[in-house]
Design an enzyme around this catalytic site. Structure first.
Site, PDB file in Angstrom:
ATOM      1  N   THR A  25       0.823  -1.206   0.000  1.00 44.34           N
ATOM      2  CA  THR A  25       0.000   0.000   0.000  1.00 44.34           C
ATOM      3  C   THR A  25       0.859   1.259   0.000  1.00 44.34           C
ATOM      4  O   THR A  25       1.989   1.243   0.502  1.00 44.34           O
ATOM      5  CB  THR A  25      -0.903  -0.001   1.260  1.00 44.34           C
ATOM      6  OG1 THR A  25      -1.521   1.269   1.388  1.00 44.34           O
ATOM      7  CG2 THR A  25      -0.111  -0.269   2.535  1.00 44.34           C
ATOM      8  N   ASP A  26       0.289   2.345  -0.507  1.00 46.96           N
ATOM      9  CA  ASP A  26       1.000   3.633  -0.441  1.00 46.96           C
ATOM     10  C   ASP A  26       1.057   4.160   0.989  1.00 46.96           C
ATOM     11  O   ASP A  26       1.833   5.067   1.295  1.00 46.96           O
ATOM     12  CB  ASP A  26       0.361   4.664  -1.384  1.00 46.96           C
ATOM     13  CG  ASP A  26      -1.107   4.957  -1.088  1.00 46.96           C
ATOM     14  OD1 ASP A  26      -1.679   4.348  -0.165  1.00 46.96           O
ATOM     15  OD2 ASP A  26      -1.687   5.811  -1.802  1.00 46.96           O
ATOM     16  N   GLU A  27       0.219   3.583   1.877  1.00 43.84           N
ATOM     17  CA  GLU A  27       0.188   4.093   3.253  1.00 43.84           C
ATOM     18  C   GLU A  27       1.506   3.866   3.991  1.00 43.84           C
ATOM     19  O   GLU A  27       1.752   4.504   5.020  1.00 43.84           O
ATOM     20  CB  GLU A  27      -0.958   3.451   4.052  1.00 43.84           C
ATOM     21  CG  GLU A  27      -2.310   3.815   3.500  1.00 43.84           C
ATOM     22  CD  GLU A  27      -3.453   3.620   4.479  1.00 43.84           C
ATOM     23  OE1 GLU A  27      -3.207   3.453   5.687  1.00 43.84           O
ATOM     24  OE2 GLU A  27      -4.602   3.659   4.022  1.00 43.84           O
TER      25      GLU A  27
ATOM     26  N   TYR B  56      -2.064  -0.534  11.002  1.00 42.09           N
ATOM     27  CA  TYR B  56      -2.222  -1.238   9.720  1.00 42.09           C
ATOM     28  C   TYR B  56      -1.003  -0.999   8.823  1.00 42.09           C
ATOM     29  O   TYR B  56      -0.374  -1.952   8.342  1.00 42.09           O
ATOM     30  CB  TYR B  56      -3.505  -0.768   9.011  1.00 42.09           C
ATOM     31  CG  TYR B  56      -3.495  -1.054   7.529  1.00 42.09           C
ATOM     32  CD1 TYR B  56      -3.610  -2.356   7.051  1.00 42.09           C
ATOM     33  CD2 TYR B  56      -3.340  -0.024   6.590  1.00 42.09           C
ATOM     34  CE1 TYR B  56      -3.566  -2.629   5.679  1.00 42.09           C
ATOM     35  CE2 TYR B  56      -3.308  -0.285   5.233  1.00 42.09           C
ATOM     36  CZ  TYR B  56      -3.418  -1.590   4.782  1.00 42.09           C
ATOM     37  OH  TYR B  56      -3.374  -1.862   3.431  1.00 42.09           O
TER      38      TYR B  56
ATOM     39  N   LYS C 186       1.960  -3.514   7.352  1.00 46.01           N
ATOM     40  CA  LYS C 186       2.235  -3.712   5.922  1.00 46.01           C
ATOM     41  C   LYS C 186       3.699  -3.380   5.630  1.00 46.01           C
ATOM     42  O   LYS C 186       4.364  -4.070   4.837  1.00 46.01           O
ATOM     43  CB  LYS C 186       1.322  -2.827   5.059  1.00 46.01           C
ATOM     44  CG  LYS C 186      -0.141  -3.200   5.073  1.00 46.01           C
ATOM     45  CD  LYS C 186      -0.428  -4.572   4.491  1.00 46.01           C
ATOM     46  CE  LYS C 186      -0.224  -4.638   2.987  1.00 46.01           C
ATOM     47  NZ  LYS C 186      -0.605  -5.984   2.462  1.00 46.01           N
TER      48      LYS C 186
HETATM   49  P1  NAD Z   1      -9.862  -7.290   1.975  1.00 50.38           P
HETATM   50  O1  NAD Z   1      -9.907  -6.975   3.420  1.00 50.38           O
HETATM   51  O2  NAD Z   1     -11.068  -7.016   1.139  1.00 50.38           O
HETATM   52  O3  NAD Z   1      -9.509  -8.838   1.757  1.00 50.38           O
HETATM   53  C1  NAD Z   1      -8.499  -9.488   2.491  1.00 50.38           C
HETATM   54  C2  NAD Z   1      -8.681 -10.981   2.272  1.00 50.38           C
HETATM   55  O4  NAD Z   1      -7.637 -11.651   2.973  1.00 50.38           O
HETATM   56  C3  NAD Z   1     -10.004 -11.541   2.816  1.00 50.38           C
HETATM   57  O5  NAD Z   1     -10.582 -12.402   1.878  1.00 50.38           O
HETATM   58  C4  NAD Z   1      -9.590 -12.294   4.071  1.00 50.38           C
HETATM   59  O6  NAD Z   1     -10.448 -13.376   4.370  1.00 50.38           O
HETATM   60  C5  NAD Z   1      -8.204 -12.758   3.682  1.00 50.38           C
HETATM   61  N1  NAD Z   1      -7.342 -13.036   4.844  1.00 50.38           N
HETATM   62  C6  NAD Z   1      -7.174 -12.266   5.957  1.00 50.38           C
HETATM   63  N2  NAD Z   1      -6.312 -12.880   6.801  1.00 50.38           N
HETATM   64  C7  NAD Z   1      -5.911 -14.014   6.203  1.00 50.38           C
HETATM   65  C8  NAD Z   1      -5.009 -15.057   6.569  1.00 50.38           C
HETATM   66  N3  NAD Z   1      -4.350 -15.028   7.736  1.00 50.38           N
HETATM   67  N4  NAD Z   1      -4.824 -16.095   5.715  1.00 50.38           N
HETATM   68  C9  NAD Z   1      -5.510 -16.136   4.542  1.00 50.38           C
HETATM   69  N5  NAD Z   1      -6.385 -15.179   4.147  1.00 50.38           N
HETATM   70  C10 NAD Z   1      -6.575 -14.137   4.964  1.00 50.38           C
HETATM   71  O7  NAD Z   1      -8.589  -6.539   1.415  1.00 50.38           O
HETATM   72  P2  NAD Z   1      -8.359  -5.828   0.002  1.00 50.38           P
HETATM   73  O8  NAD Z   1      -8.886  -4.450   0.083  1.00 50.38           O
HETATM   74  O9  NAD Z   1      -8.778  -6.728  -1.069  1.00 50.38           O
HETATM   75  O10 NAD Z   1      -6.768  -5.718   0.028  1.00 50.38           O
HETATM   76  C11 NAD Z   1      -5.957  -6.740  -0.505  1.00 50.38           C
HETATM   77  C12 NAD Z   1      -4.508  -6.362  -0.307  1.00 50.38           C
HETATM   78  O11 NAD Z   1      -4.259  -5.112  -0.929  1.00 50.38           O
HETATM   79  C13 NAD Z   1      -4.112  -6.174   1.160  1.00 50.38           C
HETATM   80  O12 NAD Z   1      -2.811  -6.669   1.326  1.00 50.38           O
HETATM   81  C14 NAD Z   1      -4.134  -4.672   1.370  1.00 50.38           C
HETATM   82  O13 NAD Z   1      -3.228  -4.283   2.363  1.00 50.38           O
HETATM   83  C15 NAD Z   1      -3.703  -4.198  -0.002  1.00 50.38           C
HETATM   84  N6  NAD Z   1      -4.182  -2.879  -0.396  1.00 50.38           N
HETATM   85  C16 NAD Z   1      -5.520  -2.589  -0.413  1.00 50.38           C
HETATM   86  C17 NAD Z   1      -5.941  -1.357  -0.864  1.00 50.38           C
HETATM   87  C18 NAD Z   1      -7.398  -0.971  -0.931  1.00 50.38           C
HETATM   88  O14 NAD Z   1      -7.708   0.181  -1.249  1.00 50.38           O
HETATM   89  N7  NAD Z   1      -8.327  -1.869  -0.660  1.00 50.38           N
HETATM   90  C19 NAD Z   1      -5.002  -0.393  -1.275  1.00 50.38           C
HETATM   91  C20 NAD Z   1      -3.643  -0.710  -1.176  1.00 50.38           C
HETATM   92  C21 NAD Z   1      -3.248  -1.966  -0.772  1.00 50.38           C
HETATM   93  O1  DAU Z   2      -4.126   4.024   0.404  1.00 50.40           O
HETATM   94  C1  DAU Z   2      -4.316   2.653   0.359  1.00 50.40           C
HETATM   95  C2  DAU Z   2      -5.187   2.197   1.500  1.00 50.40           C
HETATM   96  O2  DAU Z   2      -6.510   2.635   1.193  1.00 50.40           O
HETATM   97  C3  DAU Z   2      -5.170   0.690   1.718  1.00 50.40           C
HETATM   98  O3  DAU Z   2      -3.886   0.291   2.102  1.00 50.40           O
HETATM   99  C4  DAU Z   2      -6.185   0.257   2.781  1.00 50.40           C
HETATM  100  O4  DAU Z   2      -6.236  -1.149   2.842  1.00 50.40           O
HETATM  101  C5  DAU Z   2      -7.540   0.782   2.371  1.00 50.40           C
HETATM  102  O5  DAU Z   2      -8.476   0.498   3.391  1.00 50.40           O
HETATM  103  C6  DAU Z   2      -7.481   2.298   2.141  1.00 50.40           C
HETATM  104  O6  DAU Z   2      -7.221   2.987   3.380  1.00 50.40           O
HETATM  105  P1  DAU Z   2      -7.972   4.340   3.763  1.00 50.40           P
HETATM  106  O7  DAU Z   2      -7.927   4.499   5.216  1.00 50.40           O
HETATM  107  O8  DAU Z   2      -7.494   5.469   2.932  1.00 50.40           O
HETATM  108  O9  DAU Z   2      -9.467   3.960   3.245  1.00 50.40           O
HETATM  109  P2  DAU Z   2     -10.897   4.227   3.909  1.00 50.40           P
HETATM  110  O10 DAU Z   2     -11.910   3.858   2.872  1.00 50.40           O
HETATM  111  O11 DAU Z   2     -11.021   3.623   5.248  1.00 50.40           O
HETATM  112  O12 DAU Z   2     -10.907   5.810   4.072  1.00 50.40           O
HETATM  113  C7  DAU Z   2     -10.748   6.673   2.961  1.00 50.40           C
HETATM  114  C8  DAU Z   2     -10.782   8.094   3.476  1.00 50.40           C
HETATM  115  O13 DAU Z   2     -12.104   8.390   3.932  1.00 50.40           O
HETATM  116  C9  DAU Z   2      -9.879   8.341   4.665  1.00 50.40           C
HETATM  117  O14 DAU Z   2      -9.389   9.675   4.578  1.00 50.40           O
HETATM  118  C10 DAU Z   2     -10.802   8.203   5.872  1.00 50.40           C
HETATM  119  C11 DAU Z   2     -12.117   8.709   5.327  1.00 50.40           C
HETATM  120  N1  DAU Z   2     -13.346   8.101   5.865  1.00 50.40           N
HETATM  121  C12 DAU Z   2     -13.432   6.734   5.910  1.00 50.40           C
HETATM  122  C13 DAU Z   2     -14.566   6.114   6.349  1.00 50.40           C
HETATM  123  C14 DAU Z   2     -14.658   4.590   6.426  1.00 50.40           C
HETATM  124  C15 DAU Z   2     -14.418   8.889   6.227  1.00 50.40           C
HETATM  125  O15 DAU Z   2     -14.341  10.135   6.161  1.00 50.40           O
HETATM  126  N2  DAU Z   2     -15.553   8.289   6.664  1.00 50.40           N
HETATM  127  C16 DAU Z   2     -15.682   6.913   6.753  1.00 50.40           C
HETATM  128  O16 DAU Z   2     -16.747   6.425   7.182  1.00 50.40           O
END
Ligand code: NAD
Ligand code: DAU
Length: 369
Positions: free
Chosen positions: A138-140, A163, A167
């Site tokens: 992630t970019d985080e 989190y 990562k």
């Molecule tokens: P998600 O939470 O939707 O899915 C995660 C999946 O991993 C789920 O199906 C869960 O059951 C599985 N899981 C959790 N723990 C596990 C374990 N111990 N063994 C096997 N499976 C397990 O997540 P996502 O949003 O699809 O993110 C996927 C990846 O991308 C993550 O590594 C996350 O950090 C990264 N990522 C997500 C975002 C985003 O915006 N969603 C952005 C940047 C990076």
């Molecule tokens: O940048 C990549 C990341 O993006 C991933 O690594 C994470 O897995 C993914 O969850 C996401 O993280 P964020 O914290 O940026 O996503 P989230 O959707 O939780 O929040 C997006 C923005 O909106 C953040 O600034 C917090 C804000 N927010 C979020 C929620 C859930 C609100 O204002 N209200 C809300 O209810």
């Protein structure tokens, strides 16, 4: 994209991005897929239902930290690619408790990469040369930006949430296994994904469902935090490009080039809902004469809330020829259409699991367990 038929072991494939990746590999007949997923609150078989029965697809419920299971699956399936999506992914949950984040994101990734090394060392010839372990990050991990500038692959890590710290640790382990043991590993660090099958705890699907139901849409702090929104199918294409053409040991940043404040994002989402009023009327009982903007509800800020993320996508563009196809309007329109026509999926994954309440709102105090 060009990959001859390969075997993909996809961890976390029942989650949001993993599920979209599995769908891409199978629908485009790029390869066979074995999904390993623990099925936490965020992982659901419903996301993969259309593939059940397909000879190119197999699902195993299990933990990436289960060494024996991981070893057995590697030997049985003989993957060409291991793509690690499995993680605890929600920042707000990591504020409440980081236990599962440390277990899965750090310890689990360690077990997976360690077993991948043993497996790869047992391969020879072309199989060994073309094998890849790809880790999704992630970019985080880069922390928070000021008003200007972009994250590049050289930006120092400075994670601010439990989190992102977990990562970051997993990224370092994967990188170290390449440097120390030459494991052919790659990492991609992407920005905020959105699209189909995202669990309704993240901003876009949560706001979308709340708006449809005429409920308040929680906005943390002043709503001026900036995220760079990446359509999930663009992200999946980037991952395939890294697998096919990326260099072992390299990191690639992936972004949507769609920077926006949370407030502007929500107003764009509300406009998409208005644009799709006919579809909403056709598929739901929800009222469409809602003043969505009036639902915005400012709530206390997220502790440690990063102010701005923005990705420099120059490296993946130059070296692998990848650029995002969707802009926020086109991607959000597809996302709204998907959710409006898949409310059954939302009900199924939320049932007895999550009631869309605010998570991680307060700093922990000494009296908290
Ligand atoms: P998600 O939470 O939707 O899915 C995660 C999946 O991993 C789920 O199906 C869960 O059951 C599985 N899981 C959790 N723990 C596990 C374990 N111990 N063994 C096997 N499976 C397990 O997540 P996502 O949003 O699809 O993110 C996927 C990846 O991308 C993550 O590594 C996350 O950090 C990264 N990522 C997500 C975002 C985003 O915006 N969603 C952005 C940047 C990076
Ligand atoms: O940048 C990549 C990341 O993006 C991933 O690594 C994470 O897995 C993914 O969850 C996401 O993280 P964020 O914290 O940026 O996503 P989230 O959707 O939780 O929040 C997006 C923005 O909106 C953040 O600034 C917090 C804000 N927010 C979020 C929620 C859930 C609100 O204002 N209200 C809300 O209810």
């Amino acid at each position: 994209m060009t990959l001859s038929i390969k075997k993909f072991l996809v961890t976390g494939g029942a989650g949001f991005i993993g599920g979209n990746f599995v769908a891409k590999v199978l629908s485009e007949e790029i390869g066979k897929v074995l999904v390993l997923d623990k099925l936490t609150y965020a992982g659901h078989r419903a996301t993969l239902r259309s593939w059940e029965g397909s000879p190119a697809y197999r699902f195993v419920q299990g933990d990436i930290g289960d060494r024996q299971l991981v070893q057995q699956l590697f030997q049985e399936f003989q993957p060409n690619y291991i793509v690690n999506f499995a993680a605890e992914s929600h920042v707000d949950r990591s504020i409440e408790s980081a236990d599962d984040f440390v277990e899965t994101n750090i310890v689990g990734t360690y077990v997976l990469v360690d077993e991948a090394l043993s497996y790869w060392q047992g391969l020879s010839g072309d199989e060994a040369r073309s094998f890849r372990f790809h880790h999704i990050s992630t970019d985080e991990v880069y922390g928070s930006l000021g008003a200007t500038g972009y994250f590049t692959e050289q930006t120092p890590y400075a994670p601010n949430s439990p989190y992102s710290a977990s990562k970051a640790a997993s990224d370092h382990l994967v990188r170290a296994y390449h440097r120390t043991h030459q494991l052919p590993a790659t990492i991609s660090n992407c920005s905020n994904n959105y699209g189909s099958y995202q669990f309704p705890e993240k901003l876009i699907p949560l706001a979308l469902l709340n708006a449809l139901e005429d409920k308040p849409v929680p906005v943390y702090g002043d709503g001026l935090n900036i995220r760079d929104w990446l359509y999930v199918e663009d992200h999946c294409e980037a991952i395939l490009q890294v697998l096919a053409h990326g260099q072992p040991g390299e990191t690639y940043n992936v972004g949507g080039r769609c920077e926006m404040t949370n407030l502007d994002l929500l107003h764009t989402l509300f406009q998409c809902l208005k644009d799709q009023a006919d579809l909403i009327r056709e598929h739901t009982d929800y009222c469409i004469d809602v003043d969505y903007a009036s639902l915005i509800n400012f709530v206390p800020d997220r502790p440690g809330h990063d102010r701005r993320y923005a990705i420099d996508t120059g490296k993946i563009q130059r070296e692998l020829g990848w650029t995002p196809r969707e802009n926020l309007r086109t991607g959000l329109a597809k996302t709204v259409t998907w959710y409006v026509t898949h409310l059954d999926w939302c009900r199924e994954v939320l049932k007895d699991n999550y009631d869309r309440r605010r998570l991680g709102s307060a700093k922990r105090t000494v009296s908290d367990p």
